[in-house]
Design an enzyme around this catalytic site. Sequence first.
Site, PDB file in Angstrom:
ATOM      1  N   HIS A 279      -3.635   4.081   4.732  1.00 18.00           N
ATOM      2  CA  HIS A 279      -4.703   3.085   4.859  1.00 18.00           C
ATOM      3  C   HIS A 279      -6.030   3.691   4.414  1.00 18.00           C
ATOM      4  CE1 HIS A 279      -7.080  -0.209   6.458  1.00 18.00           C
ATOM      5  NE2 HIS A 279      -7.784   0.658   7.147  1.00 18.00           N
TER       6      HIS A 279
ATOM      7  N   ARG B 208       0.861  -1.180   0.000  1.00 18.33           N
ATOM      8  CA  ARG B 208       0.000   0.000   0.000  1.00 18.33           C
ATOM      9  C   ARG B 208       0.901   1.234   0.000  1.00 18.33           C
ATOM     10  NH1 ARG B 208      -1.250   2.495   4.592  1.00 18.33           N
ATOM     11  NH2 ARG B 208      -1.310   0.620   5.886  1.00 18.33           N
TER      12      ARG B 208
ATOM     13  N   TYR C 233       4.313   5.169  11.216  1.00 14.46           N
ATOM     14  CA  TYR C 233       4.626   3.771  11.525  1.00 14.46           C
ATOM     15  C   TYR C 233       5.481   3.056  10.476  1.00 14.46           C
ATOM     16  CZ  TYR C 233       0.427   3.152   8.594  1.00 14.46           C
ATOM     17  OH  TYR C 233      -0.504   3.217   7.576  1.00 14.46           O
TER      18      TYR C 233
END
Length: 358
Positions: free
Chosen positions: A257, A253, A266
């Site tokens: 998200h 990805r 992160y």
Amino acid sequence: MVQLLTPEGVRVEHDDFEFTGTTEDLTGFLRDMVMARRFDTEATALQRHGELGLWPPVLGQEASQVGSARALLGHDVVFPTYREHAVAMCLGVPMSQILGLFRGCDAGEWEMLERFRNYQIIIGSQTLHATGYAMGLQYDGMVGNPDPADNAMVVAYHGDGASSQGDVNESYVFAASYNAPVVFFCQNNQYAISEPIALQSRIPLFQRAQGFGFPGIQVDGNDVLAVHATSEWAFNRARNGEGPAFIEAFTYRMGAHTTSDDPSKYRRDAETEEWRGRDPIARLTTYLRNEGAVDDAFLSALDAEAKDYGASIRASIATLTDKTMDEQFRTVYAEESVALEEQRREYADYLATFEENA
């Protein structure tokens, strides 16, 4: 891992799988991916402009979706998550109607629901729906017929995070027990929101399938040729009555998200840059250029088409209309139920309290 086209755009062979399509098919795949990326870019921008409440980007996962979608046949049915925009596009779903869900106009109603079911926001629950539907296909005699045109299967898309859900694992159990014609297509984009795959599973996800009693395979999810080849294999065996299969499309990805997420919190920039070198559109473009199948003129025309398509997506926002809650209640079931009517009245009474206090 099954790979037929390297990140450098070089065709390679695999002992068990091959891409049997034509160069024309591949130029079509390239167009599909470019258009899907343009749609996704426009939708992300629309959310940033306040036109959509939320948007889940598909950036980087185009090959996984286009390669698998182009292996579907006429009677096959898709049970998506909330990110299968490219699959919807390949099947001809009006994409403005997809935007309506994220604008809050309706609960996710679009043409072609008989082939491409509602987006599922609840993580993993679509796999139960898909498995049950696949079992129904068996009872309807649409599996294992001599004429392939009489057969059908179901594909349940889900992510790596969903593979940790109880619903999904229950679906695997039922699919195996009843030999259901369902393929679980897992787009492992490396993160369940902010949780990396290393924390979700101690083994590659495709190896889990063996424990449930059906085959699993891992494919380079950024290689549209390999995705198409493995999807054809899994879809055909399901239609023929050979039961379920699990495909782990190993992809990434590239974006957030959803538009409410900040992936910089992160994951490292170096990791994202490494995956950028595996871009599915770039590698297929390189291969087709080297084969003389596309040139600057073709790519310029494709870019112009994508820009026009983007303009039409932006313009479609103005055509979306809100459905009333009464309309929403009327379309939950084919026939009205006592329980649903009671809920509708409760909601009407709740709204009335606001009118009284106005």
